[in-house]
Design an enzyme around this catalytic site. Structure first.
Site, PDB file in Angstrom:
ATOM      1  N   GLU A  82     -12.044 -40.748  42.882  1.00  0.00           N
ATOM      2  CA  GLU A  82     -10.824 -39.926  42.826  1.00  0.00           C
ATOM      3  C   GLU A  82     -10.911 -38.826  41.770  1.00  0.00           C
ATOM      4  O   GLU A  82     -10.183 -38.816  40.796  1.00  0.00           O
ATOM      5  CB  GLU A  82      -9.567 -40.790  42.651  1.00  0.00           C
ATOM      6  CG  GLU A  82      -9.699 -41.872  41.619  1.00  0.00           C
ATOM      7  CD  GLU A  82      -8.456 -42.725  41.464  1.00  0.00           C
ATOM      8  OE1 GLU A  82      -7.677 -42.855  42.412  1.00  0.00           O
ATOM      9  OE2 GLU A  82      -8.271 -43.258  40.361  1.00  0.00           O
ATOM     10  N   PRO A  83     -11.787 -37.860  42.014  1.00  0.00           N
ATOM     11  CA  PRO A  83     -11.958 -36.761  41.070  1.00  0.00           C
ATOM     12  C   PRO A  83     -10.876 -35.698  41.224  1.00  0.00           C
ATOM     13  O   PRO A  83     -10.389 -35.451  42.327  1.00  0.00           O
ATOM     14  CB  PRO A  83     -13.300 -36.166  41.493  1.00  0.00           C
ATOM     15  CG  PRO A  83     -13.355 -36.416  42.972  1.00  0.00           C
ATOM     16  CD  PRO A  83     -12.648 -37.724  43.202  1.00  0.00           C
ATOM     17  N   GLY A  84     -10.502 -35.083  40.131  1.00  0.00           N
ATOM     18  CA  GLY A  84      -9.578 -33.955  40.171  1.00  0.00           C
ATOM     19  C   GLY A  84     -10.268 -32.736  39.587  1.00  0.00           C
ATOM     20  O   GLY A  84     -10.659 -31.799  40.279  1.00  0.00           O
ATOM     21  N   ARG A  85     -10.463 -32.772  38.258  1.00  0.00           N
ATOM     22  CA  ARG A  85     -11.029 -31.637  37.529  1.00  0.00           C
ATOM     23  C   ARG A  85     -12.372 -31.190  38.103  1.00  0.00           C
ATOM     24  O   ARG A  85     -12.629 -30.001  38.219  1.00  0.00           O
ATOM     25  CB  ARG A  85     -11.230 -32.063  36.065  1.00  0.00           C
ATOM     26  CG  ARG A  85     -11.641 -30.941  35.151  1.00  0.00           C
ATOM     27  CD  ARG A  85     -12.041 -31.485  33.768  1.00  0.00           C
ATOM     28  NE  ARG A  85     -11.197 -32.521  33.270  1.00  0.00           N
ATOM     29  CZ  ARG A  85     -10.194 -32.342  32.415  1.00  0.00           C
ATOM     30  NH1 ARG A  85      -9.921 -31.146  31.963  1.00  0.00           N
ATOM     31  NH2 ARG A  85      -9.471 -33.374  32.013  1.00  0.00           N
TER      32      ARG A  85
ATOM     33  N   ARG B 197      -3.320 -26.272  28.114  1.00  0.00           N
ATOM     34  CA  ARG B 197      -4.457 -27.075  27.633  1.00  0.00           C
ATOM     35  C   ARG B 197      -4.918 -26.726  26.215  1.00  0.00           C
ATOM     36  O   ARG B 197      -5.145 -27.623  25.403  1.00  0.00           O
ATOM     37  CB  ARG B 197      -5.647 -27.002  28.602  1.00  0.00           C
ATOM     38  CG  ARG B 197      -5.347 -27.550  30.007  1.00  0.00           C
ATOM     39  CD  ARG B 197      -6.602 -27.883  30.794  1.00  0.00           C
ATOM     40  NE  ARG B 197      -7.235 -29.074  30.302  1.00  0.00           N
ATOM     41  CZ  ARG B 197      -8.342 -29.105  29.600  1.00  0.00           C
ATOM     42  NH1 ARG B 197      -8.976 -27.998  29.328  1.00  0.00           N
ATOM     43  NH2 ARG B 197      -8.834 -30.241  29.177  1.00  0.00           N
TER      44      ARG B 197
ATOM     45  N   TYR C 207      -4.322 -29.964  23.854  1.00  0.00           N
ATOM     46  CA  TYR C 207      -5.523 -30.754  23.549  1.00  0.00           C
ATOM     47  C   TYR C 207      -6.487 -30.017  22.631  1.00  0.00           C
ATOM     48  O   TYR C 207      -7.602 -30.494  22.404  1.00  0.00           O
ATOM     49  CB  TYR C 207      -6.298 -31.098  24.828  1.00  0.00           C
ATOM     50  CG  TYR C 207      -5.448 -31.601  25.968  1.00  0.00           C
ATOM     51  CD1 TYR C 207      -4.840 -32.858  25.903  1.00  0.00           C
ATOM     52  CD2 TYR C 207      -5.263 -30.839  27.113  1.00  0.00           C
ATOM     53  CE1 TYR C 207      -4.068 -33.319  26.955  1.00  0.00           C
ATOM     54  CE2 TYR C 207      -4.488 -31.299  28.169  1.00  0.00           C
ATOM     55  CZ  TYR C 207      -3.893 -32.532  28.084  1.00  0.00           C
ATOM     56  OH  TYR C 207      -3.134 -32.989  29.131  1.00  0.00           O
TER      57      TYR C 207
ATOM     58  N   CYS D 179       7.709 -18.798  21.555  1.00  0.00           N
ATOM     59  CA  CYS D 179       8.093 -18.996  20.156  1.00  0.00           C
ATOM     60  C   CYS D 179       7.569 -20.289  19.576  1.00  0.00           C
ATOM     61  O   CYS D 179       8.343 -21.202  19.251  1.00  0.00           O
ATOM     62  CB  CYS D 179       9.605 -18.948  20.043  1.00  0.00           C
ATOM     63  SG  CYS D 179      10.188 -17.312  20.397  1.00  0.00           S
TER      64      CYS D 179
ATOM     65  N   TYR E  74      -5.287 -28.773  35.933  1.00  0.00           N
ATOM     66  CA  TYR E  74      -4.292 -28.986  34.875  1.00  0.00           C
ATOM     67  C   TYR E  74      -3.846 -27.653  34.265  1.00  0.00           C
ATOM     68  O   TYR E  74      -3.573 -27.556  33.078  1.00  0.00           O
ATOM     69  CB  TYR E  74      -4.830 -29.963  33.807  1.00  0.00           C
ATOM     70  CG  TYR E  74      -5.357 -31.240  34.435  1.00  0.00           C
ATOM     71  CD1 TYR E  74      -4.472 -32.157  34.988  1.00  0.00           C
ATOM     72  CD2 TYR E  74      -6.726 -31.501  34.530  1.00  0.00           C
ATOM     73  CE1 TYR E  74      -4.946 -33.311  35.613  1.00  0.00           C
ATOM     74  CE2 TYR E  74      -7.211 -32.653  35.156  1.00  0.00           C
ATOM     75  CZ  TYR E  74      -6.308 -33.542  35.685  1.00  0.00           C
ATOM     76  OH  TYR E  74      -6.777 -34.672  36.315  1.00  0.00           O
TER      77      TYR E  74
END
Ligand code: LLP
Length: 416
Positions: free
Chosen positions: A273-276, A312, A316, A346, A375
């Protein structure tokens, strides 16, 4: 590899110039390459062809319908984490037999709707959830397939927010408890308890954590088999890392070479189940320099995208390379200066890159934030009452709008 390359001095997506797309759709703008998307899916499929696994695209990475539809046509199923993702998957005609549902906080409504729609498997994350699915399946007079998500307590090296294995996080069930559940499976009369699932984290660039986790679970599966409990599905999760700057992540082939021997001889269906890995490098975020601000200590490129569009780097501390859409060739006369690339939001954490080198940038120039396909849009918000960007898909020579830019009316649509 991806299809964002310079031709002469201009950045292209496949055969279309980025400036040309921007002149029509403005900035900030997400641009995706269809070729890159398909290529990454096919790389994984080919690497694992010997065992013909079920490949489920992890929708949370990017659930734009057009992208999901392309992957569905290629044969992918979907890993979902909410009723909203189920809705979107069904909307593009995904086969429910290729949908699995993971997540620690599934609600009763979400569970019921997944059962009614005949999804393949629930990846169960707690005993209470297991009992609830059993009760709901009973009420609906169904036998529901479930897998236990095991937390193998392997700690890959990645950002702690995207680590999902280890003793102090909320994901999965420890192996000892999982064993008890399988031994008492007759207590769950409306469940077919025949799968195990792991997902140890995201952006993992080395193979050893996958190998250790899979080995641990394979030995668990073999133990169960000796006790007469046959596991039919083994979901080894996603998490494959991609290149953002100088990483050298394992390729699909290298990953398969490590994993295939571990599952050899087991009479079960492997699920990935890969996403990235599929969508990460298939997308960029294009933004315009609004102001060049030079202060005593620091220089800033203030751009028109903000952390609400792409979070991102802020969340992170993730590194994304930032390229000029029209590159200025270096010559000794030209000055290279360092800039922080910041947005209009801001918050001091509203940045895309710190201390980056640029050759004579100008106000009005376009910048491409690379590796923004996964993402990116899916984590965007309306913070600071900023309408979300448009999304464009490029297929060779054609660029099509796949999500309209939000309007000010969109911002207040649900307010009473
Ligand atoms: N399966 C499960 C159960 C997951 O929780 C995830 C991601 C995936 C598969 C897909 O993982 P991938 O192949 O994409 O690594 N927002 C963070 C990443 C969060 C990942 C959450 N779970 C980021 O931008 O790095």
């Amino acid at each position: 590899m991806h299809e964002f390359r310079y031709r002469e001095n201009q950045l292209f997506c496949e055969s279309v110039g980025i400036s040309e797309i921007v002149s029509k759709y403005k900035t900030p703008l997400y641009i995706y390459s269809k070729g890159t998307l398909i290529d990454h899916y096919q790389k994984l499929k080919k690497a694992f062809r010997r065992i013909n696994p079920i490949i489920l695209y992890s929708m949370k990475a990017n659930s734009n319908l057009a992208l999901c539809k392309i992957l569905s046509k290629q044969g992918a199923g979907f890993d979902i984490v909410s009723g909203g993702e189920l809705y979107k998957a069904l909307k593009i005609g995904a086969d429910p037999e290729k949908i699995v549902y993971a997540g620690v906080g599934k609600t009763e409504e979400e569970i019921e709707s997944c059962i009614r729609n005949n999804i393949l498997i629930f990846n169960v994350e707690s005993l209470s959830e297991l009992r609830l699915i059993d009760r709901i399946a009973g009420r609906l007079e169904r036998i529901q397939r479930v897998a236990i998500r095991i937390n193998p307590k392997i700690r890959p090296r990645t950002h702690r927010y995207i680590l999902t294995s280890g003793t102090e996080n909320k994901f999965g069930i420890d192996i000892e408890t999982a064993e008890k559940i399988f031994l008492h499976r007759d207590e769950y009369r409306n469940l077919n308890l025949a799968g195990v699932h792991i997902h140890i984290g995201s952006q993992i660039i080395e193979s050893w954590p996958f190998v250790r986790a899979i080995k641990k679970v394979v030995s668990f599966i073999k133990d169960l088999s000796l006790r007469g409990i046959e596991i039919k599905w083994f979901n080894i999760g996603g998490g494959l890392g991609i290149i953002y700057s100088k990483e050298t992540p394992q390729t699909a082939d290298e990953y398969a070479r490590e994993v295939l021997p571990l599952v050899k001889g087991l009479n079960l269906k492997v699920i990935l189940e890969p996403g990235r890995f599929i969508v990460g490098n298939a997308g960029i975020l294009v933004t315009k320099i609004l102001y060049i601000k030079e202060t005593l200590n620091k220089n800033f490129l203030v751009v028109d995208a903000g952390m609400n569009d792409f979070i991102r780097p802020s969340l992170y501390g993730a590194y994304h390379s930032i390229l000029p859409v029209i590159s200025r060739p270096y010559s000794p006369k030209k000055k290279i200066k360092r800039f922080d690339v910041v947005g209009p939001v801001c918050e001091s954490g509203d940045f895309f890159g710190l201390n980056r080198r640029f050759i004579e940038p100008k106000e009005g120039d376009l910048l491409a934030i690379m590796g923004a396909g996964a993402y990116g849009f899916s984590m965007s918000s309306n913070y600071n009452a900023r309408p979300r960007p448009a999304e464009v898909l490029v297929d060779e020579r054609r660029a099509s709008l796949i999500r309209r830019r939000e309007s000010y009316q969109d911002l207040i649509r649900n307010e009473l």
